[in-house]
Structure formats: C-alpha cells, structure tokens
Design an enzyme around this catalytic site. Structure first.
Site, PDB file in Angstrom:
ATOM      1  N   GLY A  14      21.002   2.482 -47.872  1.00 46.24           N
ATOM      2  CA  GLY A  14      20.718   3.921 -47.842  1.00 46.24           C
ATOM      3  C   GLY A  14      21.406   4.627 -48.988  1.00 46.24           C
ATOM      4  N   SER A  16      20.105   5.581 -51.762  1.00 44.83           N
ATOM      5  CA  SER A  16      19.180   6.305 -52.651  1.00 44.83           C
ATOM      6  C   SER A  16      19.282   7.807 -52.499  1.00 44.83           C
ATOM      7  CB  SER A  16      17.742   5.853 -52.400  1.00 44.83           C
ATOM      8  OG  SER A  16      17.332   6.196 -51.089  1.00 44.83           O
ATOM      9  N   ARG A  17      19.903   8.274 -51.423  1.00 44.25           N
ATOM     10  CA  ARG A  17      20.091   9.731 -51.287  1.00 44.25           C
ATOM     11  C   ARG A  17      21.231  10.019 -50.316  1.00 44.25           C
ATOM     12  NH1 ARG A  17      15.170  12.478 -47.905  1.00 44.25           N
ATOM     13  NH2 ARG A  17      16.014  11.958 -45.872  1.00 44.25           N
ATOM     14  N   VAL A  65      16.261  -2.111 -43.502  1.00 40.78           N
ATOM     15  CA  VAL A  65      17.285  -2.768 -42.668  1.00 40.78           C
ATOM     16  C   VAL A  65      16.810  -2.996 -41.228  1.00 40.78           C
ATOM     17  CG1 VAL A  65      19.228  -1.918 -44.057  1.00 40.78           C
ATOM     18  CG2 VAL A  65      18.501  -0.622 -42.023  1.00 40.78           C
ATOM     19  N   ASN A  91      25.276   2.029 -44.453  1.00 41.31           N
ATOM     20  CA  ASN A  91      25.161   3.491 -44.346  1.00 41.31           C
ATOM     21  C   ASN A  91      23.762   3.957 -43.952  1.00 41.31           C
ATOM     22  OD1 ASN A  91      25.865   6.426 -45.424  1.00 41.31           O
ATOM     23  ND2 ASN A  91      24.011   5.762 -46.478  1.00 41.31           N
ATOM     24  N   SER A 143      29.197   8.315 -37.077  1.00 41.87           N
ATOM     25  CA  SER A 143      29.028   9.767 -36.971  1.00 41.87           C
ATOM     26  C   SER A 143      30.010  10.275 -35.920  1.00 41.87           C
ATOM     27  CB  SER A 143      27.596  10.089 -36.531  1.00 41.87           C
ATOM     28  OG  SER A 143      27.437  11.480 -36.317  1.00 41.87           O
ATOM     29  N   TYR A 157      20.360   8.684 -30.859  1.00 45.49           N
ATOM     30  CA  TYR A 157      21.150   8.595 -32.097  1.00 45.49           C
ATOM     31  C   TYR A 157      22.636   8.403 -31.769  1.00 45.49           C
ATOM     32  CZ  TYR A 157      23.404  10.209 -36.409  1.00 45.49           C
ATOM     33  OH  TYR A 157      24.200  10.308 -37.526  1.00 45.49           O
ATOM     34  N   ALA A 159      23.991   7.232 -29.105  1.00 47.07           N
ATOM     35  CA  ALA A 159      24.228   5.889 -28.553  1.00 47.07           C
ATOM     36  C   ALA A 159      24.262   4.846 -29.668  1.00 47.07           C
ATOM     37  CB  ALA A 159      23.142   5.548 -27.528  1.00 47.07           C
ATOM     38  N   LYS A 161      25.162   5.323 -32.772  1.00 43.99           N
ATOM     39  CA  LYS A 161      26.371   5.507 -33.592  1.00 43.99           C
ATOM     40  C   LYS A 161      27.625   5.041 -32.841  1.00 43.99           C
ATOM     41  CE  LYS A 161      24.469   6.591 -37.190  1.00 43.99           C
ATOM     42  NZ  LYS A 161      24.774   6.048 -38.511  1.00 43.99           N
ATOM     43  N   ILE A 190      27.320  16.897 -42.904  1.00 42.78           N
ATOM     44  CA  ILE A 190      27.445  16.735 -44.353  1.00 42.78           C
ATOM     45  C   ILE A 190      26.146  17.213 -45.002  1.00 42.78           C
ATOM     46  CG2 ILE A 190      27.901  15.076 -46.207  1.00 42.78           C
ATOM     47  CD1 ILE A 190      30.220  15.319 -44.120  1.00 42.78           C
ATOM     48  N   TYR A 202      19.986  25.657 -38.953  1.00 41.54           N
ATOM     49  CA  TYR A 202      20.881  24.609 -38.441  1.00 41.54           C
ATOM     50  C   TYR A 202      22.139  24.541 -39.303  1.00 41.54           C
ATOM     51  CZ  TYR A 202      22.639  19.964 -37.161  1.00 41.54           C
ATOM     52  OH  TYR A 202      23.443  18.927 -36.761  1.00 41.54           O
TER      53      TYR A 202
HETATM   54  P1  NAP Z   1      19.494  10.769 -45.637  1.00 40.21           P
HETATM   55  O1  NAP Z   1      19.800  11.849 -46.627  1.00 40.21           O
HETATM   56  O2  NAP Z   1      18.275  10.896 -44.799  1.00 40.21           O
HETATM   57  O3  NAP Z   1      19.468   9.362 -46.413  1.00 40.21           O
HETATM   58  C1  NAP Z   1      19.223   8.199 -45.683  1.00 40.21           C
HETATM   59  C2  NAP Z   1      19.250   7.001 -46.612  1.00 40.21           C
HETATM   60  O4  NAP Z   1      19.006   5.823 -45.822  1.00 40.21           O
HETATM   61  C3  NAP Z   1      18.164   7.042 -47.665  1.00 40.21           C
HETATM   62  O5  NAP Z   1      18.637   6.380 -48.821  1.00 40.21           O
HETATM   63  C4  NAP Z   1      17.047   6.230 -47.029  1.00 40.21           C
HETATM   64  O6  NAP Z   1      16.179   5.711 -48.036  1.00 40.21           O
HETATM   65  C5  NAP Z   1      17.842   5.152 -46.318  1.00 40.21           C
HETATM   66  N1  NAP Z   1      17.166   4.526 -45.193  1.00 40.21           N
HETATM   67  C6  NAP Z   1      16.664   5.135 -44.084  1.00 40.21           C
HETATM   68  N2  NAP Z   1      16.103   4.224 -43.273  1.00 40.21           N
HETATM   69  C7  NAP Z   1      16.263   3.020 -43.879  1.00 40.21           C
HETATM   70  C8  NAP Z   1      15.894   1.697 -43.530  1.00 40.21           C
HETATM   71  N3  NAP Z   1      15.220   1.422 -42.412  1.00 40.21           N
HETATM   72  N4  NAP Z   1      16.227   0.697 -44.374  1.00 40.21           N
HETATM   73  C9  NAP Z   1      16.889   0.958 -45.538  1.00 40.21           C
HETATM   74  N5  NAP Z   1      17.263   2.184 -45.913  1.00 40.21           N
HETATM   75  C10 NAP Z   1      16.949   3.202 -45.084  1.00 40.21           C
HETATM   76  O7  NAP Z   1      20.681  10.585 -44.603  1.00 40.21           O
HETATM   77  P2  NAP Z   1      22.224  11.024 -44.679  1.00 40.21           P
HETATM   78  O8  NAP Z   1      22.328  12.385 -44.107  1.00 40.21           O
HETATM   79  O9  NAP Z   1      22.767  10.758 -46.027  1.00 40.21           O
HETATM   80  O10 NAP Z   1      22.838   9.997 -43.631  1.00 40.21           O
HETATM   81  C11 NAP Z   1      23.348   8.741 -44.049  1.00 40.21           C
HETATM   82  C12 NAP Z   1      24.142   8.127 -42.927  1.00 40.21           C
HETATM   83  O11 NAP Z   1      25.160   9.039 -42.531  1.00 40.21           O
HETATM   84  C13 NAP Z   1      23.323   7.828 -41.669  1.00 40.21           C
HETATM   85  O12 NAP Z   1      23.766   6.631 -41.095  1.00 40.21           O
HETATM   86  C14 NAP Z   1      23.643   9.009 -40.769  1.00 40.21           C
HETATM   87  O13 NAP Z   1      23.516   8.673 -39.417  1.00 40.21           O
HETATM   88  C15 NAP Z   1      25.086   9.254 -41.136  1.00 40.21           C
HETATM   89  N6  NAP Z   1      25.545  10.610 -40.866  1.00 40.21           N
HETATM   90  C16 NAP Z   1      25.035  11.690 -41.541  1.00 40.21           C
HETATM   91  C17 NAP Z   1      25.526  12.958 -41.274  1.00 40.21           C
HETATM   92  C18 NAP Z   1      25.056  14.181 -42.014  1.00 40.21           C
HETATM   93  O14 NAP Z   1      25.498  15.280 -41.677  1.00 40.21           O
HETATM   94  N7  NAP Z   1      24.207  14.071 -43.006  1.00 40.21           N
HETATM   95  C19 NAP Z   1      26.516  13.131 -40.297  1.00 40.21           C
HETATM   96  C20 NAP Z   1      27.002  12.009 -39.612  1.00 40.21           C
HETATM   97  C21 NAP Z   1      26.516  10.750 -39.925  1.00 40.21           C
HETATM   98  P3  NAP Z   1      14.628   5.314 -47.707  1.00 40.21           P
HETATM   99  O15 NAP Z   1      14.087   6.420 -46.852  1.00 40.21           O
HETATM  100  O16 NAP Z   1      13.994   5.169 -49.034  1.00 40.21           O
HETATM  101  O17 NAP Z   1      14.716   4.013 -46.988  1.00 40.21           O
END
Ligand code: NAP
Length: 258
Positions: A14, A16-17, A65, A91, A143, A157, A159, A161, A190, A202
């Site tokens: 993950g 890529s963003r 994944v 991630n 998370s 979600y 559960a 995490k 984040i 939100y």
């Molecule tokens: P995001 O901006 O949606 O980015 C998700 C990343 O995961 C992208 O690179 C996406 O690329 C990749 N991805 C998604 N499904 C995938 C799969 N099946 N296989 C491989 N890659 C996959 O998400 P984020 O907010 O950065 O969150 C990243 C992590 O942090 C997650 O585990 C999330 O639960 C955790 N988190 C985030 C927050 C928050 O506030 N943002 C808070 C707590 C925890 P592709 O779509 O190209 O696959």
C-alpha cells in the site's frame, strides 16, 4: 540521532498513496531501498519516480495482498531487485464503512482478506528473507479503531485491525529467535487520500475531537516507523504505538474542552 539504516531494503505494501506513500518516501530519505506493492500501477510508478528524483532507490510490484497467489510475488520482487528484505511494512488496508445492520458476509470477507489475512500472508511470504537479514523488522499499520476505540460503521474494520495485533503478539514470539522484531503503529485520523474519500465534514469533526487540534500527517506515522525500523528499537517487539495527537485521551467532551 539514530544509527543510519541506509542501504537496507524495505517492502511497503500500500505504498502508492496515503500512509504507505509517506512511509516509503521517508524510509527512502533515510537511504533505505524501497519496494512498493499495490494493486494499481500508475500511482505506484508516480511514487517510485518521486523517490528517484529525490535521489532515492525504489521499485514497485503490482500485487493484491488479498490474493494468496499474488503475495509471494512481493517477496520475490524484493529479492530480484534488491537481494533481500530487512524491513517489512504491512500497511495496505481498506476501510469501507458499513453498519452492522447492513453488513454482509462478503463485506466482512473483503475487509478481513485485505487487512488481516493479507497482513498474515505478506509477513509469512517475507519471513525467509527477514530471517536472513539479521536485523529483520516487521511493522504493521493497524489503527486506534478496533484495538483501542470503536466507531459506528467500522465493526468489521475494527475487528480486522484488532486481529492484526493478536497476530503480531504470537508471531513476535515465533520469530524472536531470528532477531526479528514485530511491532505495530496505531494511527488516529491521518490526512490521506483514503480519508479524504470520507468527506470534508468528517475531517473537520475529527480534527475538533483531537487534543492537538489537527489530523495527523503521513510523516507523523512514517517517523514512528523509521524509529521501529532502527537499530535503537532492537529491544522493542510485540508493541503497539499509538500515533494520534492524543485522540484516544479525552473521556468526555468536557475533558476535551477543558
Ligand atoms: P489509502 O490512502 O486508501 O491507501 C491505501 C493503499 O493500500 C494504497 O496504496 C492502495 O493501492 C493499497 N491497497 C489497498 N488494497 C490493497 C490490496 N488488496 N493489495 C495491495 N494494496 C492495496 O489508505 P490510508 O489512509 O493511507 O491507510 C493505510 C493504512 O493505514 C490502512 O491499513 C489503514 O487501515 C490504516 N489507517 C489509516 C488511517 C487514516 O486515518 N488514514 C487511520 C488508521 C489506520 P491500490 O488501491 O492501488 O491497491
């Protein structure tokens, strides 16, 4: 000042963003060679180009994944490009909201297969290379939602995490003999592309509920990951570090305002 980790190899799923992109860029800034794994190709290529333009080393591999046949390709790509794996940042994650009343078995499977089973399979696939590293580091992006807090709409979600932490604690013991540590970061809210999908309202409401009065940045999380990847963190394993600007602290609105 931490001992340099330059030259080590990190896999960031993950990457890529969002948070993963922040982790990949920050590790690369520390001289770590980074392999990004994601389903999409364009965004991953963009991150690789950005890292290379800044003088870093990065490659990407297209892999889902949640697809067991895809996951071994992630470890194979790291070996092919860089000859090993020292740091694994599991991630990749998704957080589609669904209330329990609407939740279907397919919704649960979708979230579990990416967030929990995906983490388990990625760690398993990278384990032989991490064992050879001599200072293997596994860092899971969990998370606060699930392990510490609840949020209506995210029972599946939460559960998944919390499940990552259950997995972490046993694996940390299984691999300790090989000098590998397994830890987790627990981000609060984040500012990422994924979070932006939940809307401006939100984001505004969440910022108001955080004692430090702002959403976290991807760098806030990435800096903690760099510490967990460092030699100085060698004696930490099975630990979950909350990175949330104090979000979990207030026990009431009055406490937040006081
Ligand atoms: P995001 O901006 O949606 O980015 C998700 C990343 O995961 C992208 O690179 C996406 O690329 C990749 N991805 C998604 N499904 C995938 C799969 N099946 N296989 C491989 N890659 C996959 O998400 P984020 O907010 O950065 O969150 C990243 C992590 O942090 C997650 O585990 C999330 O639960 C955790 N988190 C985030 C927050 C928050 O506030 N943002 C808070 C707590 C925890 P592709 O779509 O190209 O696959």
């Amino acid at each position: 000042m931490l001992q340099p980790i330059a030259g080590r190899v990190a896999v960031v799923t993950g990457g890529s963003r969002g948070i993963g992109k922040g982790i990949a860029r920050t590790l690369a800034r520390h001289g770590v060679r980074v392999l990004i794994a994601s389903r999409g190709e364009d965004a991953a290529r963009g991150v690789v180009d950005e890292i290379r333009s800044a003088g870093g080393t990065a490659e990407h591999v297209v892999a889902d994944v949640s697809a067991p046949d895809d996951v071994p390709h992630i470890a194979e790509a790291a070996l092919e490009h860089f000859g090993g794996i020292d740091i694994l940042c599991s991630n990749a994650g998704i957080f589609p909201p669904r209330s329990l009343r609407e939740l279907t078995a397919a919704d649960i499977d979708e979230v579990f297969n990416v967030n929990l089973r995906g983490t388990m399979l990625v760690v398993k696939a990278c384990l032989p290379a991490l064992e050879r590293s001599g200072h293997g580091r596994v860092i899971l992006t969990s998370s606060i939602t699930g392990p510490v807090t609840g949020y209506p709409g995210w029972s599946h979600y939460g559960a998944s995490k919390a499940g990552q932490l259950g997995f972490m604690r046993t694996v940390a013991m299984e691999v300790a003999g090989a000098g590998i540590t397994v830890n987790a970061v627990l981000p609060g809210n984040i500012k990422t592309e994924g979070l932006a999908d939940l809307g401006e309202e939100y984001e505004r409401t969440m910022a108001a509920a955080i004692p430090l009065k702002r959403l976290g940045t991807v760098d806030d999380v990435a800096n903690t990951v760099v510490f967990l990847a460092s030699d100085e963190a060698a004696y930490l394993t099975g630990v979950a570090i909350v990175v949330d600007g104090g979000q979990i602290l207030p026990e009431s609105l009055a406490a937040l305002e006081g």
